[in-house]
Motif scaffolding. Structure first.
Motif, PDB file in Angstrom:
ATOM      1  N   LEU A  57      51.422  55.637 106.920  1.00  0.00           N
ATOM      2  CA  LEU A  57      52.019  54.648 107.818  1.00  0.00           C
ATOM      3  C   LEU A  57      50.936  53.752 108.402  1.00  0.00           C
ATOM      4  CD1 LEU A  57      54.345  56.966 109.957  1.00  0.00           C
ATOM      5  CD2 LEU A  57      54.883  55.814 107.805  1.00  0.00           C
ATOM      6  N   LEU A  58      51.335  52.515 108.701  1.00  0.00           N
ATOM      7  CA  LEU A  58      50.509  51.617 109.490  1.00  0.00           C
ATOM      8  C   LEU A  58      51.372  51.170 110.659  1.00  0.00           C
ATOM      9  CD1 LEU A  58      47.647  50.363 109.471  1.00  0.00           C
ATOM     10  CD2 LEU A  58      48.683  48.307 108.493  1.00  0.00           C
ATOM     11  N   GLU A  59      50.858  51.358 111.884  1.00  0.00           N
ATOM     12  CA  GLU A  59      51.619  51.055 113.094  1.00  0.00           C
ATOM     13  C   GLU A  59      50.839  50.113 114.003  1.00  0.00           C
ATOM     14  OE1 GLU A  59      51.717  55.192 114.286  1.00  0.00           O
ATOM     15  OE2 GLU A  59      53.885  55.214 113.982  1.00  0.00           O
ATOM     16  N   LYS A  60      51.576  49.329 114.761  1.00  0.00           N
ATOM     17  CA  LYS A  60      51.023  48.489 115.819  1.00  0.00           C
ATOM     18  C   LYS A  60      51.804  48.835 117.072  1.00  0.00           C
ATOM     19  CE  LYS A  60      50.672  43.758 117.334  1.00  0.00           C
ATOM     20  NZ  LYS A  60      51.776  42.896 117.667  1.00  0.00           N
ATOM     21  N   ASN A  61      51.103  49.345 118.074  1.00  0.00           N
ATOM     22  CA  ASN A  61      51.760  49.914 119.248  1.00  0.00           C
ATOM     23  C   ASN A  61      52.732  50.974 118.744  1.00  0.00           C
ATOM     24  OD1 ASN A  61      50.289  48.120 120.886  1.00  0.00           O
ATOM     25  ND2 ASN A  61      51.845  46.552 120.622  1.00  0.00           N
ATOM     26  N   ASN A  62      54.016  50.867 119.028  1.00  0.00           N
ATOM     27  CA  ASN A  62      54.985  51.825 118.489  1.00  0.00           C
ATOM     28  C   ASN A  62      55.800  51.242 117.347  1.00  0.00           C
ATOM     29  OD1 ASN A  62      54.319  54.008 120.166  1.00  0.00           O
ATOM     30  ND2 ASN A  62      55.570  53.202 121.823  1.00  0.00           N
ATOM     31  N   ILE A  65      54.718  49.053 110.977  1.00  0.00           N
ATOM     32  CA  ILE A  65      54.417  47.861 110.187  1.00  0.00           C
ATOM     33  C   ILE A  65      54.860  48.064 108.743  1.00  0.00           C
ATOM     34  CG2 ILE A  65      52.542  46.460 109.236  1.00  0.00           C
ATOM     35  CD1 ILE A  65      51.012  47.025 111.873  1.00  0.00           C
ATOM     36  N   GLY A  66      54.566  49.237 108.206  1.00  0.00           N
ATOM     37  CA  GLY A  66      54.932  49.520 106.822  1.00  0.00           C
ATOM     38  C   GLY A  66      54.544  50.925 106.425  1.00  0.00           C
ATOM     39  N   PHE A  67      54.905  51.262 105.186  1.00  0.00           N
ATOM     40  CA  PHE A  67      54.583  52.588 104.660  1.00  0.00           C
ATOM     41  C   PHE A  67      54.253  52.488 103.181  1.00  0.00           C
ATOM     42  CE2 PHE A  67      59.140  52.244 103.953  1.00  0.00           C
ATOM     43  CZ  PHE A  67      59.314  52.786 102.688  1.00  0.00           C
ATOM     44  N   LEU A  68      53.520  53.492 102.709  1.00  0.00           N
ATOM     45  CA  LEU A  68      53.147  53.586 101.299  1.00  0.00           C
ATOM     46  C   LEU A  68      53.262  55.046 100.897  1.00  0.00           C
ATOM     47  CD1 LEU A  68      50.197  51.728  99.657  1.00  0.00           C
ATOM     48  CD2 LEU A  68      50.721  54.075  99.038  1.00  0.00           C
ATOM     49  N   ILE A  69      54.020  55.315  99.840  1.00  0.00           N
ATOM     50  CA  ILE A  69      54.222  56.689  99.369  1.00  0.00           C
ATOM     51  C   ILE A  69      53.361  56.920  98.136  1.00  0.00           C
ATOM     52  CG2 ILE A  69      55.870  58.402  98.523  1.00  0.00           C
ATOM     53  CD1 ILE A  69      58.094  56.775  99.902  1.00  0.00           C
ATOM     54  N   ILE A  70      52.591  58.007  98.178  1.00  0.00           N
ATOM     55  CA  ILE A  70      51.715  58.410  97.077  1.00  0.00           C
ATOM     56  C   ILE A  70      52.140  59.794  96.601  1.00  0.00           C
ATOM     57  CG2 ILE A  70      49.383  59.276  96.579  1.00  0.00           C
ATOM     58  CD1 ILE A  70      49.215  56.392  96.545  1.00  0.00           C
ATOM     59  N   ARG A  71      52.141  59.977  95.295  1.00  0.00           N
ATOM     60  CA  ARG A  71      52.291  61.315  94.703  1.00  0.00           C
ATOM     61  C   ARG A  71      51.026  61.609  93.909  1.00  0.00           C
ATOM     62  NH1 ARG A  71      58.331  61.944  92.367  1.00  0.00           N
ATOM     63  NH2 ARG A  71      59.357  62.220  94.383  1.00  0.00           N
ATOM     64  N   ILE A  72      50.589  62.855  93.993  1.00  0.00           N
ATOM     65  CA  ILE A  72      49.364  63.254  93.296  1.00  0.00           C
ATOM     66  C   ILE A  72      49.684  64.362  92.304  1.00  0.00           C
ATOM     67  CG2 ILE A  72      47.075  64.286  93.565  1.00  0.00           C
ATOM     68  CD1 ILE A  72      47.005  62.949  96.361  1.00  0.00           C
ATOM     69  N   VAL A  80      54.511  55.364  94.710  1.00  0.00           N
ATOM     70  CA  VAL A  80      55.945  55.478  94.478  1.00  0.00           C
ATOM     71  C   VAL A  80      56.698  54.336  95.151  1.00  0.00           C
ATOM     72  CG1 VAL A  80      57.977  56.950  94.841  1.00  0.00           C
ATOM     73  CG2 VAL A  80      55.768  57.981  94.266  1.00  0.00           C
ATOM     74  N   ASN A  81      56.257  53.969  96.358  1.00  0.00           N
ATOM     75  CA  ASN A  81      56.904  52.880  97.097  1.00  0.00           C
ATOM     76  C   ASN A  81      55.917  52.326  98.115  1.00  0.00           C
ATOM     77  OD1 ASN A  81      58.904  51.102  97.819  1.00  0.00           O
ATOM     78  ND2 ASN A  81      60.224  52.600  98.805  1.00  0.00           N
ATOM     79  N   PHE A  82      56.016  51.021  98.367  1.00  0.00           N
ATOM     80  CA  PHE A  82      55.101  50.335  99.282  1.00  0.00           C
ATOM     81  C   PHE A  82      55.900  49.212  99.927  1.00  0.00           C
ATOM     82  CE2 PHE A  82      50.761  47.870  99.233  1.00  0.00           C
ATOM     83  CZ  PHE A  82      50.710  47.910 100.609  1.00  0.00           C
ATOM     84  N   VAL A  83      56.153  49.338 101.235  1.00  0.00           N
ATOM     85  CA  VAL A  83      56.995  48.365 101.937  1.00  0.00           C
ATOM     86  C   VAL A  83      56.322  47.964 103.253  1.00  0.00           C
ATOM     87  CG1 VAL A  83      59.256  47.933 102.984  1.00  0.00           C
ATOM     88  CG2 VAL A  83      59.091  49.406 100.967  1.00  0.00           C
ATOM     89  N   ILE A  84      56.263  46.659 103.503  1.00  0.00           N
ATOM     90  CA  ILE A  84      55.817  46.117 104.781  1.00  0.00           C
ATOM     91  C   ILE A  84      57.020  45.427 105.417  1.00  0.00           C
ATOM     92  CG2 ILE A  84      54.293  44.443 105.927  1.00  0.00           C
ATOM     93  CD1 ILE A  84      52.768  46.833 104.790  1.00  0.00           C
ATOM     94  N   ASP A  85      57.265  45.725 106.697  1.00  0.00           N
ATOM     95  CA  ASP A  85      58.357  45.098 107.437  1.00  0.00           C
ATOM     96  C   ASP A  85      58.200  43.579 107.387  1.00  0.00           C
ATOM     97  OD1 ASP A  85      60.085  44.102 109.490  1.00  0.00           O
ATOM     98  OD2 ASP A  85      59.955  45.992 110.558  1.00  0.00           O
ATOM     99  N   LEU A  86      59.315  42.893 107.217  1.00  0.00           N
ATOM    100  CA  LEU A  86      59.316  41.436 107.049  1.00  0.00           C
ATOM    101  C   LEU A  86      58.563  40.707 108.160  1.00  0.00           C
ATOM    102  CD1 LEU A  86      60.386  39.214 105.178  1.00  0.00           C
ATOM    103  CD2 LEU A  86      62.427  39.105 106.592  1.00  0.00           C
ATOM    104  N   LYS A  87      58.708  41.173 109.401  1.00  0.00           N
ATOM    105  CA  LYS A  87      58.064  40.464 110.513  1.00  0.00           C
ATOM    106  C   LYS A  87      56.543  40.625 110.520  1.00  0.00           C
ATOM    107  CE  LYS A  87      59.068  44.147 113.818  1.00  0.00           C
ATOM    108  NZ  LYS A  87      59.923  44.542 114.915  1.00  0.00           N
ATOM    109  N   PHE A  88      56.004  41.510 109.675  1.00  0.00           N
ATOM    110  CA  PHE A  88      54.562  41.713 109.586  1.00  0.00           C
ATOM    111  C   PHE A  88      53.978  41.238 108.258  1.00  0.00           C
ATOM    112  CE2 PHE A  88      55.858  45.053 112.663  1.00  0.00           C
ATOM    113  CZ  PHE A  88      55.102  44.633 113.747  1.00  0.00           C
ATOM    114  N   ARG A  89      54.769  40.620 107.428  1.00  0.00           N
ATOM    115  CA  ARG A  89      54.276  40.170 106.125  1.00  0.00           C
ATOM    116  C   ARG A  89      53.414  38.915 106.270  1.00  0.00           C
ATOM    117  NH1 ARG A  89      59.396  41.403 102.094  1.00  0.00           N
ATOM    118  NH2 ARG A  89      59.405  43.622 102.541  1.00  0.00           N
ATOM    119  N   ASN A  90      52.567  38.711 105.279  1.00  0.00           N
ATOM    120  CA  ASN A  90      51.652  37.558 105.221  1.00  0.00           C
ATOM    121  C   ASN A  90      50.665  37.541 106.384  1.00  0.00           C
ATOM    122  OD1 ASN A  90      52.880  36.503 102.839  1.00  0.00           O
ATOM    123  ND2 ASN A  90      54.575  35.831 104.137  1.00  0.00           N
TER     124      ASN A  90
END
Length: 155
Positions: A57-62, A65-72, A80-90
């Motif tokens: 996870l990446l967070e700003k205050n509470n 911002i987004g998450f990234l799922i890794i499998r090993i 597996v998945n990588f999503v950044i919330d729209l309001k934090f993109r770019n």
């Protein structure tokens, strides 16, 4: 907590691994922004199976911002998945999250990171290439409406 500079402003962000208390926030972003949502059951299993899977996870205050799922598997990682919330993109947060994940995987002596990305997703492709991923090939009709490009980065 680390500091991140964006447009000459210092932004405090936190990089960490998810736990079950984060499930609803991860699910909410996944449902809003993923074309193929993973669902709560899948996300919960990824958190519980921490020996083979990690949700970063990446967070700003509470705010999440987004998450990234890794499998090993066999010292090789797959995104597996990588999503950044729209309001934090770019704003460079995707790059920040991916850099932190790469750093963590290097510490664990992981040998490579592989992923599939929509051919149409130019922004994501540019990010991966900027971070040193090389294109391996194409998986035709992987998605219902698009091909998947296969990328790898050796660590």
């Amino acid at each position: 907590m680390s500091q991140y500079i964006w447009r000459k402003r210092i932004i405090n962000v936190k990089f960490r691994k998810a736990n079950l208390n984060d499930l609803n926030r991860i699910s909410k972003i996944d449902e809003l922004f993923s074309k193929n949502t993973m669902g709560n059951y899948f996300l919960e299993n990824e958190i519980r199976n921490s020996d083979i899977s990690t949700i970063y996870l990446l967070e700003k205050n509470n705010d999440l911002i987004g998450f990234l799922i890794i499998r090993i598997n066999d010292m090789k990682a797959e995104i597996v998945n990588f999503v950044i919330d729209l309001k934090f993109r770019n704003m460079g947060f995707g790059s920040k999250l991916l850099s932190n994940v790469i750093k963590d995987l290097k510490i664990k002596s992981i040998k490579s990171i592989k992923l599939d990305v929509r051919k149409k997703n130019i922004i994501a492709r540019n990010l991966y290439e900027k971070k040193g991923f090389e294109r391996l090939g194409v998986n035709k009709s992987y998605y219902l409406d698009d091909d998947a490009l296969i990328y790898i980065r050796y660590l």
